[in-house]
Design a protein around this motif. Structure first.
Motif, PDB file in Angstrom:
ATOM      1  N   GLN A 153      10.980  22.572  28.906  1.00 30.85           N
ATOM      2  CA  GLN A 153      10.792  21.695  27.865  1.00 30.85           C
ATOM      3  C   GLN A 153       9.188  21.141  27.609  1.00 30.85           C
ATOM      4  OE1 GLN A 153      12.773  18.020  28.868  1.00 30.85           O
ATOM      5  NE2 GLN A 153      12.917  17.224  26.918  1.00 30.85           N
ATOM      6  N   LYS A 154       8.499  21.487  28.562  1.00 29.48           N
ATOM      7  CA  LYS A 154       7.055  20.679  28.397  1.00 29.48           C
ATOM      8  C   LYS A 154       6.364  21.912  27.623  1.00 29.48           C
ATOM      9  CE  LYS A 154       2.947  19.734  31.262  1.00 29.48           C
ATOM     10  NZ  LYS A 154       2.513  19.434  32.466  1.00 29.48           N
ATOM     11  N   GLY A 155       6.775  23.103  27.929  1.00 31.20           N
ATOM     12  CA  GLY A 155       6.112  24.241  27.236  1.00 31.20           C
ATOM     13  C   GLY A 155       6.532  24.201  25.852  1.00 31.20           C
ATOM     14  N   ILE A 156       7.542  23.943  25.437  1.00 34.37           N
ATOM     15  CA  ILE A 156       8.239  23.813  24.172  1.00 34.37           C
ATOM     16  C   ILE A 156       7.473  22.798  23.321  1.00 34.37           C
ATOM     17  CG2 ILE A 156       9.812  23.251  22.628  1.00 34.37           C
ATOM     18  CD1 ILE A 156      11.695  24.632  24.379  1.00 34.37           C
ATOM     19  N   GLN A 157       7.230  21.612  24.033  1.00 39.01           N
ATOM     20  CA  GLN A 157       6.787  20.538  23.487  1.00 39.01           C
ATOM     21  C   GLN A 157       4.994  20.651  23.210  1.00 39.01           C
ATOM     22  OE1 GLN A 157       7.706  17.544  26.391  1.00 39.01           O
ATOM     23  NE2 GLN A 157       9.239  16.606  24.976  1.00 39.01           N
ATOM     24  N   GLU A 158       4.621  21.324  24.002  1.00 38.94           N
ATOM     25  CA  GLU A 158       2.967  21.854  23.846  1.00 38.94           C
ATOM     26  C   GLU A 158       2.695  22.746  22.713  1.00 38.94           C
ATOM     27  OE1 GLU A 158       1.791  22.941  27.856  1.00 38.94           O
ATOM     28  OE2 GLU A 158       1.803  21.065  28.691  1.00 38.94           O
ATOM     29  N   THR A 159       3.874  23.613  22.703  1.00 40.49           N
ATOM     30  CA  THR A 159       3.822  24.684  21.601  1.00 40.49           C
ATOM     31  C   THR A 159       3.886  24.157  20.297  1.00 40.49           C
ATOM     32  OG1 THR A 159       4.676  26.371  23.212  1.00 40.49           O
ATOM     33  CG2 THR A 159       4.766  26.870  20.781  1.00 40.49           C
ATOM     34  N   ARG A 160       4.859  23.206  20.344  1.00 40.27           N
ATOM     35  CA  ARG A 160       4.919  22.556  18.874  1.00 40.27           C
ATOM     36  C   ARG A 160       3.771  21.519  18.574  1.00 40.27           C
ATOM     37  NH1 ARG A 160      11.039  20.064  19.928  1.00 40.27           N
ATOM     38  NH2 ARG A 160      12.232  21.962  19.201  1.00 40.27           N
ATOM     39  N   MET A 161       3.440  20.986  19.464  1.00 40.62           N
ATOM     40  CA  MET A 161       1.979  20.011  19.628  1.00 40.62           C
ATOM     41  C   MET A 161       0.811  20.916  19.005  1.00 40.62           C
ATOM     42  SD  MET A 161       1.674  16.966  19.371  1.00 40.62           S
ATOM     43  CE  MET A 161       0.653  15.556  19.883  1.00 40.62           C
TER      44      MET A 161
END
Length: 183
Positions: A153-161
């Protein structure tokens, strides 16, 4: 370290069916440094005792090289053990290493699960309080799964950011250079 060595020899003696009268001799052959020196001076007195055997040697080694103050320190460390900034795997490993010093504190499975869960970070503790695992292994597996999901989830959020920053940044930059007001 000493306890690991003793457990290893317990396993070896069981697997190879080592005769009791040879266990001390075999184990002391592998002693090193301080333990070897200690054994060299203690062996004559120990051999005078007809009841002396592997169990007696283990007790004497632990008494000599694992003094009471070390056990108390490990007990205290266990009491205050928290996951904080380490991974669930590291926390679990440390928990198992220290739990043996607190057998009075966590004598049964349920107590161990409660203590393990209480030391996890807030999100994991919240999830495991709801799922109520019955064994330490189940609690560990649930916590490790949650930890893995949190990292994804953290990786997905960082990618979206990052994608947001790369798509919005040029627009904002062009607006600031032209002096245009965003609508």
């Amino acid at each position: 370290m000493l306890e690991e060595w003793i457990r290893m020899f317990d396993k070896i003696f069981e697997v190879v069916d080592c005769p009791e009268d040879r266990q001390v001799e075999l184990a002391t052959f592998y002693l090193r440094q301080q333990a070897d020196l200690w054994c060299m001076f203690e062996r004559p007195a120990c051999r005078q005792d007809p009841e002396f055997g592997w169990e007696s040697l283990k007790d004497k080694l632990l008494e000599r090289f694992y003094p009471a103050h070390v056990k108390v320190e490990k007990y205290e460390e266990f009491l205050h053990l928290k996951q904080v900034s380490i991974s669930v795997m590291e926390y679990h490993k440390k928990f198992l290493e220290l739990a043996r010093f607190a057998s009075v504190l966590v004598p049964i499975g349920e107590s161990k699960v409660e203590k393990f869960v209480a030391g996890l970070n807030f999100e994991a503790r919240k999830a495991l309080t709801v799922s109520k695992p019955k064994t330490l292994n189940k609690a560990y597996l649930c916590a490790i799964d949650l930890y893995r999901v949190q990292h994804v989830q953290k990786g997905i959020q960082e990618t979206r950011m990052r994608s947001f920053e790369t798509s919005v940044a040029p627009v904002v930059m062009s607006l600031s250079f032209t002096g245009a007001e965003p609508s």
